[in-house]
Scaffold this motif. Structure first.
Motif, PDB file in Angstrom:
ATOM      1  N   PRO A   8       4.632   3.837  -7.122  1.00  0.00           N
ATOM      2  CA  PRO A   8       4.522   2.427  -7.480  1.00  0.00           C
ATOM      3  C   PRO A   8       4.069   2.268  -8.933  1.00  0.00           C
ATOM      4  CG  PRO A   8       3.182   2.937  -5.541  1.00  0.00           C
ATOM      5  CD  PRO A   8       3.684   4.235  -6.089  1.00  0.00           C
ATOM      6  N   VAL A   9       4.515   1.190  -9.563  1.00  0.00           N
ATOM      7  CA  VAL A   9       4.035   0.884 -10.910  1.00  0.00           C
ATOM      8  C   VAL A   9       2.636   0.302 -10.851  1.00  0.00           C
ATOM      9  CG1 VAL A   9       6.309   0.599 -11.936  1.00  0.00           C
ATOM     10  CG2 VAL A   9       5.172  -1.384 -10.933  1.00  0.00           C
ATOM     11  N   ALA A  10       2.274  -0.285  -9.698  1.00  0.00           N
ATOM     12  CA  ALA A  10       0.924  -0.824  -9.496  1.00  0.00           C
ATOM     13  C   ALA A  10       0.661  -0.958  -8.004  1.00  0.00           C
ATOM     14  CB  ALA A  10       0.778  -2.186 -10.163  1.00  0.00           C
ATOM     15  N   VAL A  11      -0.594  -0.708  -7.629  1.00  0.00           N
ATOM     16  CA  VAL A  11      -1.051  -0.913  -6.259  1.00  0.00           C
ATOM     17  C   VAL A  11      -2.158  -1.961  -6.329  1.00  0.00           C
ATOM     18  CG1 VAL A  11      -2.075   0.135  -4.207  1.00  0.00           C
ATOM     19  CG2 VAL A  11      -0.546   1.495  -5.671  1.00  0.00           C
ATOM     20  N   VAL A  30       8.821 -10.001 -12.218  1.00  0.00           N
ATOM     21  CA  VAL A  30       8.770  -9.881 -13.677  1.00  0.00           C
ATOM     22  C   VAL A  30       9.188  -8.480 -14.124  1.00  0.00           C
ATOM     23  CG1 VAL A  30       7.161  -9.775 -15.635  1.00  0.00           C
ATOM     24  CG2 VAL A  30       7.082 -11.707 -14.064  1.00  0.00           C
ATOM     25  N   LEU A  31       8.773  -7.463 -13.368  1.00  0.00           N
ATOM     26  CA  LEU A  31       9.073  -6.078 -13.736  1.00  0.00           C
ATOM     27  C   LEU A  31      10.450  -5.615 -13.250  1.00  0.00           C
ATOM     28  CD1 LEU A  31       5.597  -4.430 -13.012  1.00  0.00           C
ATOM     29  CD2 LEU A  31       6.525  -5.175 -15.223  1.00  0.00           C
ATOM     30  N   GLY A  32      11.089  -6.411 -12.401  1.00  0.00           N
ATOM     31  CA  GLY A  32      12.403  -6.039 -11.883  1.00  0.00           C
ATOM     32  C   GLY A  32      12.359  -4.888 -10.899  1.00  0.00           C
ATOM     33  N   VAL A  33      11.292  -4.846 -10.081  1.00  0.00           N
ATOM     34  CA  VAL A  33      11.145  -3.788  -9.086  1.00  0.00           C
ATOM     35  C   VAL A  33      10.925  -4.413  -7.711  1.00  0.00           C
ATOM     36  CG1 VAL A  33      10.228  -2.112 -10.754  1.00  0.00           C
ATOM     37  CG2 VAL A  33       8.643  -3.585  -9.489  1.00  0.00           C
ATOM     38  N   ASP A  34      10.942  -3.580  -6.683  1.00  0.00           N
ATOM     39  CA  ASP A  34      10.707  -4.062  -5.322  1.00  0.00           C
ATOM     40  C   ASP A  34       9.219  -4.312  -5.094  1.00  0.00           C
ATOM     41  OD1 ASP A  34      13.387  -3.913  -4.613  1.00  0.00           O
ATOM     42  OD2 ASP A  34      13.209  -1.850  -3.883  1.00  0.00           O
ATOM     43  N   PHE A  35       8.944  -5.132  -4.092  1.00  0.00           N
ATOM     44  CA  PHE A  35       7.570  -5.413  -3.672  1.00  0.00           C
ATOM     45  C   PHE A  35       7.409  -4.983  -2.230  1.00  0.00           C
ATOM     46  CE2 PHE A  35       4.640  -8.369  -1.488  1.00  0.00           C
ATOM     47  CZ  PHE A  35       3.471  -7.951  -2.083  1.00  0.00           C
ATOM     48  N   VAL A  36       6.317  -4.279  -1.939  1.00  0.00           N
ATOM     49  CA  VAL A  36       6.004  -3.862  -0.567  1.00  0.00           C
ATOM     50  C   VAL A  36       4.592  -4.303  -0.240  1.00  0.00           C
ATOM     51  CG1 VAL A  36       5.746  -1.917   1.019  1.00  0.00           C
ATOM     52  CG2 VAL A  36       7.485  -1.820  -0.782  1.00  0.00           C
ATOM     53  N   ASP A  37       4.450  -5.044   0.846  1.00  0.00           N
ATOM     54  CA  ASP A  37       3.153  -5.473   1.358  1.00  0.00           C
ATOM     55  C   ASP A  37       2.897  -4.644   2.614  1.00  0.00           C
ATOM     56  OD1 ASP A  37       1.326  -6.924   3.128  1.00  0.00           O
ATOM     57  OD2 ASP A  37       1.464  -8.555   1.676  1.00  0.00           O
ATOM     58  N   THR A  38       1.836  -3.848   2.622  1.00  0.00           N
ATOM     59  CA  THR A  38       1.625  -2.942   3.757  1.00  0.00           C
ATOM     60  C   THR A  38       1.326  -3.698   5.044  1.00  0.00           C
ATOM     61  OG1 THR A  38      -0.702  -2.565   3.178  1.00  0.00           O
ATOM     62  CG2 THR A  38       0.936  -0.979   2.331  1.00  0.00           C
ATOM     63  N   ASP A  39       0.695  -4.876   4.966  1.00  0.00           N
ATOM     64  CA  ASP A  39       0.480  -5.655   6.189  1.00  0.00           C
ATOM     65  C   ASP A  39       1.819  -6.079   6.787  1.00  0.00           C
ATOM     66  OD1 ASP A  39      -2.283  -5.426   6.148  1.00  0.00           O
ATOM     67  OD2 ASP A  39      -2.633  -7.454   5.369  1.00  0.00           O
ATOM     68  N   ALA A  40       2.740  -6.528   5.939  1.00  0.00           N
ATOM     69  CA  ALA A  40       4.072  -6.913   6.414  1.00  0.00           C
ATOM     70  C   ALA A  40       4.814  -5.695   6.965  1.00  0.00           C
ATOM     71  CB  ALA A  40       4.869  -7.558   5.284  1.00  0.00           C
ATOM     72  N   THR A  76       7.257   4.440  -2.963  1.00  0.00           N
ATOM     73  CA  THR A  76       8.277   3.536  -3.498  1.00  0.00           C
ATOM     74  C   THR A  76       7.993   3.211  -4.961  1.00  0.00           C
ATOM     75  OG1 THR A  76       7.073   1.549  -2.821  1.00  0.00           O
ATOM     76  CG2 THR A  76       8.619   2.471  -1.226  1.00  0.00           C
ATOM     77  N   PRO A  77       9.039   3.007  -5.751  1.00  0.00           N
ATOM     78  CA  PRO A  77       8.857   2.740  -7.185  1.00  0.00           C
ATOM     79  C   PRO A  77       8.738   1.248  -7.504  1.00  0.00           C
ATOM     80  CG  PRO A  77      11.155   3.086  -6.743  1.00  0.00           C
ATOM     81  CD  PRO A  77      10.441   3.247  -5.426  1.00  0.00           C
ATOM     82  N   GLY A  78       7.859   0.557  -6.839  1.00  0.00           N
ATOM     83  CA  GLY A  78       7.716  -0.877  -7.063  1.00  0.00           C
ATOM     84  C   GLY A  78       6.269  -1.272  -7.191  1.00  0.00           C
ATOM     85  N   VAL A  79       5.963  -2.459  -6.704  1.00  0.00           N
ATOM     86  CA  VAL A  79       4.598  -2.968  -6.648  1.00  0.00           C
ATOM     87  C   VAL A  79       4.196  -2.970  -5.183  1.00  0.00           C
ATOM     88  CG1 VAL A  79       3.120  -4.978  -7.033  1.00  0.00           C
ATOM     89  CG2 VAL A  79       4.885  -4.394  -8.712  1.00  0.00           C
ATOM     90  N   VAL A  80       2.999  -2.461  -4.890  1.00  0.00           N
ATOM     91  CA  VAL A  80       2.507  -2.367  -3.521  1.00  0.00           C
ATOM     92  C   VAL A  80       1.222  -3.171  -3.393  1.00  0.00           C
ATOM     93  CG1 VAL A  80       1.579  -0.791  -1.760  1.00  0.00           C
ATOM     94  CG2 VAL A  80       3.518  -0.073  -3.186  1.00  0.00           C
ATOM     95  N   ALA A  81       1.146  -3.979  -2.335  1.00  0.00           N
ATOM     96  CA  ALA A  81      -0.094  -4.691  -2.009  1.00  0.00           C
ATOM     97  C   ALA A  81      -0.636  -4.119  -0.709  1.00  0.00           C
ATOM     98  CB  ALA A  81       0.166  -6.186  -1.858  1.00  0.00           C
ATOM     99  N   LEU A  82      -1.889  -3.683  -0.755  1.00  0.00           N
ATOM    100  CA  LEU A  82      -2.534  -3.153   0.442  1.00  0.00           C
ATOM    101  C   LEU A  82      -3.314  -4.257   1.143  1.00  0.00           C
ATOM    102  CD1 LEU A  82      -4.039   0.258  -0.749  1.00  0.00           C
ATOM    103  CD2 LEU A  82      -1.762  -0.232   0.157  1.00  0.00           C
ATOM    104  N   GLY A  83      -3.462  -4.113   2.449  1.00  0.00           N
ATOM    105  CA  GLY A  83      -4.324  -5.020   3.188  1.00  0.00           C
ATOM    106  C   GLY A  83      -5.756  -4.881   2.673  1.00  0.00           C
ATOM    107  N   GLY A  84      -6.544  -5.938   2.824  1.00  0.00           N
ATOM    108  CA  GLY A  84      -7.897  -5.955   2.277  1.00  0.00           C
ATOM    109  C   GLY A  84      -8.778  -4.802   2.710  1.00  0.00           C
ATOM    110  N   GLY A  85      -8.636  -4.346   3.950  1.00  0.00           N
ATOM    111  CA  GLY A  85      -9.481  -3.268   4.447  1.00  0.00           C
ATOM    112  C   GLY A  85      -8.927  -1.874   4.230  1.00  0.00           C
TER     113      GLY A  85
END
Length: 178
Positions: A8-11, A30-40, A76-85
């Motif tokens: 990922p470019v950012a977690v 903005v970066l033209g990459v995929d987004f992955v939300d681990t909760d989703a 994955t080569p995108g942006v990843v958002a982790l769940g709060g915990g």
């Protein structure tokens, strides 16, 4: 020379209401990459919403699903958002060691405006404001330790936050980069 594995470019990490999903989607666009939300990802792979997993199987079962989702997302080569915990799990904290981790920080006042503390967040179901404050007190040291960049999200637009995240990621050099 072997190809580098996808990264990922950012977690994004932070408490409920920090804007991880909203900012993550905007940053990825903005970066033209995929987004992955681990909760989703957990909900998609399990076929159930997180609150049902907590009620039916318990928090330990959810955390195992969360760990597997995080392992997958970090490939994955995108942006990843982790769940709060998620960062509170030692195995996940260890997985984050070599990544650019952005701690999205927020106060309870701004978090409450965003999430409304409804019943869809199992750990905030009883006395949500007190639970959020206690949870943040416990989690803040971990968020701060893991974050290579910290961005305050309170009372700001997603675009402003994305600008700060991008500036923070661009500013990482040498020993600061993970």
């Amino acid at each position: 020379m072997a190809d580098q594995p996808a990264r990922p470019v950012a977690v994004l990490i932070g408490p409920p209401g920090a804007g991880k999903t909203t900012v993550g989607c905007a940053l990825a666009q903005v970066l033209g990459v995929d987004f992955v939300d681990t909760d989703a990802l957990v909900e998609t792979t399990s076929g159930r919403v997180i609150s049902d997993i907590f009620v039916e199987d318990g928090e330990p079962a959810f955390r195992e699903l969360e760990l597997e989702a995080t392992r997958s997302a970090l490939g994955t080569p995108g942006v990843v958002a982790l769940g709060g915990g998620a960062p509170m799990q030692p195995a996940i904290a260890e997985l984050l060691a070599d990544h650019k981790v952005v701690f999205l920080d927020v106060t309870i006042a701004h978090a409450a405006k965003r999430i409304g503390f409804d019943g869809s967040r199992p750990l905030l179901a009883v006395n949500p404001r007190a639970a959020w404050t206690k949870m943040m007190g416990e989690r803040r040291p971990t968020y701060e330790r893991l974050g290579t960049v910290r961005v305050d999200t309170g009372d700001r637009t997603p675009e402003e936050i994305v600008d700060d995240v991008r500036a923070g990621l661009t500013g990482l050099t040498g020993a600061d980069q993970r």
